[in-house]
Design an enzyme around this catalytic site. Structure first.
Site, mmCIF file in Angstrom:
data_model
loop_
_atom_site.group_PDB
_atom_site.id
_atom_site.type_symbol
_atom_site.label_atom_id
_atom_site.label_comp_id
_atom_site.label_asym_id
_atom_site.label_seq_id
_atom_site.Cartn_x
_atom_site.Cartn_y
_atom_site.Cartn_z
ATOM 1 C CB SER A 1 -6.866 -6.073 -0.479
ATOM 2 O OG SER A 1 -6.671 -7.427 -0.049
ATOM 3 C CE LYS B 1 -4.134 -2.562 0.343
ATOM 4 N NZ LYS B 1 -3.698 -1.905 -0.731
HETATM 5 P P1 NAP Z 1 4.917 -5.202 -4.043
HETATM 6 O O1 NAP Z 1 5.582 -5.954 -5.001
HETATM 7 O O2 NAP Z 1 5.460 -5.369 -2.509
HETATM 8 O O3 NAP Z 1 4.925 -3.548 -4.713
HETATM 9 C C1 NAP Z 1 4.800 -2.711 -3.560
HETATM 10 C C2 NAP Z 1 5.038 -1.312 -4.322
HETATM 11 O O4 NAP Z 1 4.527 -0.272 -3.196
HETATM 12 C C3 NAP Z 1 6.404 -1.219 -4.276
HETATM 13 O O5 NAP Z 1 6.677 -0.457 -5.555
HETATM 14 C C4 NAP Z 1 6.738 -0.274 -3.080
HETATM 15 O O6 NAP Z 1 8.094 0.569 -3.212
HETATM 16 C C5 NAP Z 1 5.577 0.742 -3.066
HETATM 17 N N1 NAP Z 1 5.579 1.306 -1.675
HETATM 18 C C6 NAP Z 1 5.449 1.006 -0.679
HETATM 19 N N2 NAP Z 1 5.430 2.006 0.205
HETATM 20 C C7 NAP Z 1 5.382 3.126 -0.576
HETATM 21 C C8 NAP Z 1 5.667 4.433 -0.132
HETATM 22 N N3 NAP Z 1 5.445 4.872 1.150
HETATM 23 N N4 NAP Z 1 5.620 5.341 -1.211
HETATM 24 C C9 NAP Z 1 5.587 4.926 -2.445
HETATM 25 N N5 NAP Z 1 5.566 3.648 -3.010
HETATM 26 C C10 NAP Z 1 5.773 2.823 -1.784
HETATM 27 O O7 NAP Z 1 3.424 -5.458 -3.952
HETATM 28 P P2 NAP Z 1 2.365 -5.691 -4.871
HETATM 29 O O8 NAP Z 1 1.841 -7.167 -4.723
HETATM 30 O O9 NAP Z 1 2.924 -5.378 -6.457
HETATM 31 O O10 NAP Z 1 1.218 -4.665 -4.309
HETATM 32 C C11 NAP Z 1 0.498 -3.776 -5.386
HETATM 33 C C12 NAP Z 1 -0.764 -3.220 -4.341
HETATM 34 O O11 NAP Z 1 -1.690 -4.272 -4.785
HETATM 35 C C13 NAP Z 1 -0.825 -2.948 -3.115
HETATM 36 O O12 NAP Z 1 -1.473 -1.917 -2.835
HETATM 37 C C14 NAP Z 1 -1.110 -4.339 -2.496
HETATM 38 O O13 NAP Z 1 -1.724 -4.308 -1.314
HETATM 39 C C15 NAP Z 1 -2.314 -4.519 -3.562
HETATM 40 N N6 NAP Z 1 -2.861 -6.151 -3.744
HETATM 41 C C16 NAP Z 1 -1.745 -7.124 -3.851
HETATM 42 C C17 NAP Z 1 -2.286 -8.364 -3.861
HETATM 43 C C18 NAP Z 1 -1.175 -9.483 -4.102
HETATM 44 O O14 NAP Z 1 -1.639 -10.642 -4.213
HETATM 45 N N7 NAP Z 1 0.062 -9.076 -4.428
HETATM 46 C C19 NAP Z 1 -3.581 -8.710 -3.673
HETATM 47 C C20 NAP Z 1 -4.530 -7.589 -3.345
HETATM 48 C C21 NAP Z 1 -4.055 -6.396 -3.585
HETATM 49 P P3 NAP Z 1 9.577 0.103 -2.796
HETATM 50 O O15 NAP Z 1 10.130 -0.715 -3.660
HETATM 51 O O16 NAP Z 1 10.456 1.422 -2.538
HETATM 52 O O17 NAP Z 1 9.187 -0.839 -1.478
#
Ligand code: NAP
Length: 229
Positions: free
Chosen positions: A129, A157
């Site tokens: 991130s 991150k």
């Molecule tokens: P999200 O919708 O909250 O999805 C997170 C995913 O990670 C879910 O499938 C969750 O599974 C899984 N997860 C969490 N803990 C886990 C564990 N211990 N083992 C396996 N899976 C696990 O978030 P997202 O926005 O798609 O984020 C995806 C990635 O992008 C993350 O690394 C986040 O930090 C990064 N990111 C996001 C943004 C943004 O604006 N959204 C920006 C920069 C970076 P469960 O359903 O079981 O909880």
């Protein structure tokens, strides 16, 4: 056939990335910690499912063994699973943040290395991130400067980005790149305003997960190019 594992792919950016890579012909494994959620997501997309909790060594080991024995190699690993702790930081929330966002990358990558080495074009994309960029966090013109609600997220991150650099140096035959996918409307950002559609951010991930054999390694970028550390 390109074999790809995406951690935390039962929803959000990971799920949409799986959809787009399947459309490109990849064999995609949805890694999910919850079997019911993971199987449902995989069935919806026509992907494969492996139970994989990035905070659990046994689960990670078994997942990579299953993929390796079934496919013979792993071509692309996308370390996407992540959590964002909000509220006042304390020991347990710090441990959980680093365990998932940084140590999880170590667990999955180490278990994947033997199978990545069997690929003709192995690559690892770490979804980090820009919140973890020291430059962005100390530059008032950047939005990250003004976001102070997620210190554990930002710090974990930063660690994930540094792990990318170190892995890239340690394994020159495998591409390791850290990626900011773009601010996206997902469950993670549900309490914040805005965020673009998941399709656009997944497309950024797909680009980094489909590099040529002579593509870059050890980079930190977003869709506009190199991000200062
Ligand atoms: P999200 O919708 O909250 O999805 C997170 C995913 O990670 C879910 O499938 C969750 O599974 C899984 N997860 C969490 N803990 C886990 C564990 N211990 N083992 C396996 N899976 C696990 O978030 P997202 O926005 O798609 O984020 C995806 C990635 O992008 C993350 O690394 C986040 O930090 C990064 N990111 C996001 C943004 C943004 O604006 N959204 C920006 C920069 C970076 P469960 O359903 O079981 O909880």
């Amino acid at each position: 056939m390109t074999v790809t594992l995406i951690t935390g792919a039962n929803r959000g950016i990971g799920f949409e990335t799986a959809r787009q890579l399947l459309a490109l012909g990849h064999t995609v494994y949805i890694g999910a910690r919850d079997a019911e959620r993971g199987e449902k997501a995989a069935a919806e997309l026509g992907a494969r499912f492996v139970q994989l909790d990035v905070t659990d060594d046994a689960s990670v080991g078994q997942a990579l063994e299953t993929i390796g024995r079934t496919e013979g190699a792993l071509d692309v690993l996308i370390n996407n699973a992540g959590v964002m702790a909000t509220g006042v930081p304390d020991g347990p929330s710090a441990l959980r943040s680093f365990d998932t966002n940084a140590v999880g990358i170590v667990r999955v990558t180490e278990a994947a290395l033997p199978w990545l080495r069997r690929s003709a074009n192995p690559m690892v994309v770490n979804i980090t991130s820009s919140m973890g960029s020291f430059w962005a966090a100390t530059t008032p013109e950047r939005p990250e400067f003004h976001i102070t609600s997620g210190p554990l997220y930002a710090a974990s991150k930063s660690a994930a980005t540094m792990l990318t650099v170190q892995y890239a140096k340690a394994h020159p035959g495998i591409k390791f790149n850290a990626l900011e996918p773009g601010y996206t409307a997902t469950d993670m950002t549900a309490e914040m305003e805005g965020g673009r559609p998941v399709e656009e951010s997944a497309a950024v991930v797909v680009r980094m997960a489909t590099l040529d054999v002579d593509g870059p390694t050890g980079t930190y970028s977003d869709e506009n190019g190199v991000l200062p550390w």
